[in-house]
Design a protein around this motif. Structure first.
Motif, PDB file in Angstrom:
ATOM      1  N   UNK A 163      -3.404   5.072   6.682  1.00 27.79           N
ATOM      2  CA  UNK A 163      -2.682   3.827   6.919  1.00 27.79           C
ATOM      3  C   UNK A 163      -3.656   2.720   7.329  1.00 27.79           C
ATOM      4  N   UNK A 164      -3.404   1.526   6.830  1.00 29.30           N
ATOM      5  CA  UNK A 164      -4.204   0.369   7.216  1.00 29.30           C
ATOM      6  C   UNK A 164      -5.405   0.106   6.327  1.00 29.30           C
ATOM      7  N   UNK A 165      -5.720   1.014   5.416  1.00 29.91           N
ATOM      8  CA  UNK A 165      -6.849   0.800   4.517  1.00 29.91           C
ATOM      9  C   UNK A 165      -6.470  -0.247   3.472  1.00 29.91           C
ATOM     10  N   UNK A 166      -7.395  -1.137   3.148  1.00 29.37           N
ATOM     11  CA  UNK A 166      -7.119  -2.207   2.186  1.00 29.37           C
ATOM     12  C   UNK A 166      -7.983  -2.051   0.941  1.00 29.37           C
ATOM     13  N   UNK A 167      -7.547  -2.673  -0.127  1.00 23.75           N
ATOM     14  CA  UNK A 167      -8.326  -2.669  -1.365  1.00 23.75           C
ATOM     15  C   UNK A 167      -9.703  -3.274  -1.125  1.00 23.75           C
ATOM     16  N   UNK A 168      -9.752  -4.346  -0.376  1.00 18.29           N
ATOM     17  CA  UNK A 168     -11.028  -5.015  -0.110  1.00 18.29           C
ATOM     18  C   UNK A 168     -11.999  -4.077   0.617  1.00 18.29           C
ATOM     19  N   UNK A 169     -11.505  -3.353   1.602  1.00 22.21           N
ATOM     20  CA  UNK A 169     -12.361  -2.431   2.360  1.00 22.21           C
ATOM     21  C   UNK A 169     -12.853  -1.290   1.460  1.00 22.21           C
ATOM     22  N   UNK A 170     -11.962  -0.766   0.631  1.00 20.97           N
ATOM     23  CA  UNK A 170     -12.369   0.295  -0.292  1.00 20.97           C
ATOM     24  C   UNK A 170     -13.437  -0.188  -1.265  1.00 20.97           C
ATOM     25  N   UNK A 171     -13.245  -1.372  -1.813  1.00 20.35           N
ATOM     26  CA  UNK A 171     -14.228  -1.904  -2.767  1.00 20.35           C
ATOM     27  C   UNK A 171     -15.572  -2.165  -2.089  1.00 20.35           C
ATOM     28  N   UNK A 172     -15.547  -2.589  -0.823  1.00 20.87           N
ATOM     29  CA  UNK A 172     -16.802  -2.763  -0.067  1.00 20.87           C
ATOM     30  C   UNK A 172     -17.539  -1.435   0.051  1.00 20.87           C
ATOM     31  N   UNK A 173     -16.803  -0.386   0.410  1.00 16.35           N
ATOM     32  CA  UNK A 173     -17.416   0.945   0.562  1.00 16.35           C
ATOM     33  C   UNK A 173     -17.951   1.455  -0.772  1.00 16.35           C
ATOM     34  N   UNK A 174     -17.190   1.237  -1.823  1.00 17.33           N
ATOM     35  CA  UNK A 174     -17.605   1.720  -3.141  1.00 17.33           C
ATOM     36  C   UNK A 174     -18.824   0.964  -3.671  1.00 17.33           C
ATOM     37  N   UNK A 175     -19.011  -0.249  -3.233  1.00 12.87           N
ATOM     38  CA  UNK A 175     -20.126  -1.065  -3.707  1.00 12.87           C
ATOM     39  C   UNK A 175     -21.480  -0.484  -3.314  1.00 12.87           C
ATOM     40  N   UNK A 176     -21.516   0.351  -2.282  1.00 12.30           N
ATOM     41  CA  UNK A 176     -22.789   0.904  -1.826  1.00 12.30           C
ATOM     42  C   UNK A 176     -22.971   2.379  -2.204  1.00 12.30           C
ATOM     43  N   UNK A 177     -22.130   2.875  -3.109  1.00 12.58           N
ATOM     44  CA  UNK A 177     -22.236   4.267  -3.541  1.00 12.58           C
ATOM     45  C   UNK A 177     -23.534   4.487  -4.306  1.00 12.58           C
ATOM     46  N   UNK A 178     -24.173   5.626  -4.068  1.00 14.60           N
ATOM     47  CA  UNK A 178     -25.468   5.919  -4.682  1.00 14.60           C
ATOM     48  C   UNK A 178     -25.399   6.072  -6.207  1.00 14.60           C
ATOM     49  N   UNK A 179     -24.213   6.294  -6.771  1.00 12.13           N
ATOM     50  CA  UNK A 179     -24.094   6.447  -8.223  1.00 12.13           C
ATOM     51  C   UNK A 179     -24.095   5.109  -8.955  1.00 12.13           C
TER      52      UNK A 179
END
Length: 107
Positions: A48-64
């Protein structure tokens, strides 16, 4: 705060949905994958409380990733995947994540 394995569980289920939309996985596999994680007591929906913006921020730094291009491991069947991560259009990724967040909000 979630454990890494819990995040992996959620990610695996929604990467399966992504693979379906990319044409690499039969849709019938997604509920099987979801049930497998659920049977181990692992989460399959976002907290609960997770946003699309926060997810995209996290995904932007993925090593792949390569540069600003999001790349994901794409499964082709249960236990099999394409050997290298594939680029995913941002719009498609946002669409799948939005669906995940909606499913999480409705429980």
């Amino acid at each position: 705060k979630m454990l890494h394995g819990e995040c992996v569980s959620i990610g695996c289920v929604w990467e399966a949905e992504l693979a379906v939309r990319m044409g690499h996985l039969e849709a019938a596999h997604v509920p099987v994958i979801r049930r497998c994680f659920e049977q181990y007591g692992l989460p399959v929906l976002a907290p609960e409380g997770l946003t699309l913006e926060k997810l995209m921020e996290k995904m932007a730094v993925d090593k792949k990733n390569q540069g600003k291009t999001i790349r994901c491991t794409v499964i082709t069947s249960i236990g099999s995947s394409i050997d290298h991560p594939l680029p995913v259009p941002r719009e498609l990724m946002e669409s799948v994540l939005t669906e995940m967040l909606k499913a999480s909000a409705s429980g």
